[in-house]
Design a protein around this motif. Structure first.
Motif, PDB file in Angstrom:
ATOM      1  N   THR A   1       9.641  -2.158  -2.091  1.00  0.00           N
ATOM      2  CA  THR A   1       8.736  -3.042  -2.812  1.00  0.00           C
ATOM      3  C   THR A   1       7.387  -3.081  -2.109  1.00  0.00           C
ATOM      4  O   THR A   1       7.220  -2.552  -1.003  1.00  0.00           O
ATOM      5  N   TRP A   2       6.436  -3.748  -2.769  1.00  0.00           N
ATOM      6  CA  TRP A   2       5.111  -3.865  -2.141  1.00  0.00           C
ATOM      7  C   TRP A   2       5.193  -4.635  -0.835  1.00  0.00           C
ATOM      8  O   TRP A   2       4.460  -4.356   0.110  1.00  0.00           O
ATOM      9  N   TRP A   3       6.126  -5.604  -0.768  1.00  0.00           N
ATOM     10  CA  TRP A   3       6.290  -6.367   0.465  1.00  0.00           C
ATOM     11  C   TRP A   3       6.844  -5.484   1.580  1.00  0.00           C
ATOM     12  O   TRP A   3       6.442  -5.606   2.745  1.00  0.00           O
ATOM     13  N   ASP A   4       7.802  -4.613   1.233  1.00  0.00           N
ATOM     14  CA  ASP A   4       8.356  -3.693   2.236  1.00  0.00           C
ATOM     15  C   ASP A   4       7.262  -2.777   2.781  1.00  0.00           C
ATOM     16  O   ASP A   4       7.170  -2.560   3.994  1.00  0.00           O
TER      17      ASP A   4
ATOM     18  N   SER B   1       3.636  -1.334   7.138  1.00  0.00           N
ATOM     19  CA  SER B   1       2.301  -0.964   7.594  1.00  0.00           C
ATOM     20  C   SER B   1       1.809  -1.912   8.680  1.00  0.00           C
ATOM     21  O   SER B   1       1.218  -1.485   9.681  1.00  0.00           O
ATOM     22  N   PHE B   2       2.074  -3.207   8.487  1.00  0.00           N
ATOM     23  CA  PHE B   2       1.632  -4.181   9.477  1.00  0.00           C
ATOM     24  C   PHE B   2       2.354  -3.995  10.804  1.00  0.00           C
ATOM     25  O   PHE B   2       1.743  -4.030  11.877  1.00  0.00           O
ATOM     26  N   LEU B   3       3.677  -3.768  10.752  1.00  0.00           N
ATOM     27  CA  LEU B   3       4.440  -3.566  11.987  1.00  0.00           C
ATOM     28  C   LEU B   3       4.033  -2.268  12.676  1.00  0.00           C
ATOM     29  O   LEU B   3       3.974  -2.208  13.915  1.00  0.00           O
ATOM     30  N   ASP B   4       3.748  -1.218  11.882  1.00  0.00           N
ATOM     31  CA  ASP B   4       3.282   0.032  12.483  1.00  0.00           C
ATOM     32  C   ASP B   4       1.946  -0.169  13.173  1.00  0.00           C
ATOM     33  O   ASP B   4       1.694   0.377  14.253  1.00  0.00           O
ATOM     34  N   TRP B   5       1.082  -0.986  12.548  1.00  0.00           N
ATOM     35  CA  TRP B   5      -0.215  -1.244  13.165  1.00  0.00           C
ATOM     36  C   TRP B   5      -0.052  -2.021  14.465  1.00  0.00           C
ATOM     37  O   TRP B   5      -0.727  -1.747  15.455  1.00  0.00           O
ATOM     38  N   LEU B   6       0.861  -3.008  14.458  1.00  0.00           N
ATOM     39  CA  LEU B   6       1.120  -3.751  15.689  1.00  0.00           C
ATOM     40  C   LEU B   6       1.631  -2.817  16.785  1.00  0.00           C
ATOM     41  O   LEU B   6       1.258  -2.937  17.952  1.00  0.00           O
TER      42      LEU B   6
END
Length: 227
Positions: free
Chosen positions: A42-45, A50-55
């Motif tokens: 989903t868009w949330w997944d 993406s956010f966790l990869d950026w972190l």
């Protein structure tokens, strides 16, 4: 000649070789089939990943300036907190929504609350001394309910609501019917609607407790029967 060599082998390699762009198109076409719909993120997944990869990319050796790394980390934390706040605001607190959504109220006493009327009154008076008006309302009304039960005027029915106790208490004490109803309203507002009581409400409940405790009950037509 070795097996797999020669013009024939070269021809087979040219036939099986696929252009990278063509391979991507074939893969996208395959994934567009309905059999893969349930497995699509989903868009949330996608946003979460993406956010966790950026972190994960914010390593000390991945950013030239330590100050920039700290700034990026602070921004990440702020964004994460903002997301949590938005979710809470959008969906609400489950417990509070469950209480306020249907208007139902529960019993006056917790299952393990076996304190006497005197103990409950002392707890209410202690709450008044420390200016904890909400606690004084709760303990004060419980003192009323337990006192009525100890005098065999209102049956001590497990799970009885404040409204029920006030209505039954008005039978032997008709002069205090309005005060009992107001005390029950204040109790429900604090316990089940999350309201904050003020000094006036707390002292009014304690005045009602004293009036009921000191009054002589009216003669009933018959024995009170639990509903």
């Amino acid at each position: 000649m070795a097996a797999g060599s020669g013009p024939g082998a070269a021809e087979r390699l040219r036939v099986t070789a696929v252009d990278p762009d063509e391979a991507r198109r074939l893969l996208e076409r395959e994934l567009d089939r309905s059999a893969y719909d349930g497995a699509r993120p989903t868009w949330w997944d996608r946003a979460s990943r993406s956010f966790l990869d950026w972190l994960g990319s914010l390593r000390a050796d991945g950013i030239d300036s330590p100050a920039a790394a700290r700034t990026a980390l602070v921004i990440a934390i702020v964004v994460l907190v903002a997301v949590v706040v938005l979710v809470v605001v959008a969906r609400g607190l489950p417990r509070r929504r469950a209480r306020a959504g249907d208007g139902d109220t529960g019993g006056v006493f917790d299952a393990d609350d076996l304190r006497s009327a005197r103990e409950l009154l002392e707890a209410a008076q202690a709450a008044v001394r420390r200016a904890d008006w909400s606690a004084a309302v709760l303990e004060g009304f419980r003192a009323i309910a337990r006192g009525l039960g100890e005098r065999d005027l209102v049956p001590d029915v497990p799970g009885a609501t404040a409204r029920t106790i006030a209505a039954r208490g008005a039978v032997p004490f008709p002069a205090s019917a309005g005060a009992l109803d107001a005390a029950a309203t204040a109790f429900d507002a604090v316990r089940y609607l999350g309201a904050e009581a003020d000094e006036t409400a707390a002292l009014r409940v304690l005045d009602t407790e004293r009036s009921v405790r000191q009054a002589r009950p009216a003669r009933a037509e018959g024995p009170e029967v639990p509903a």
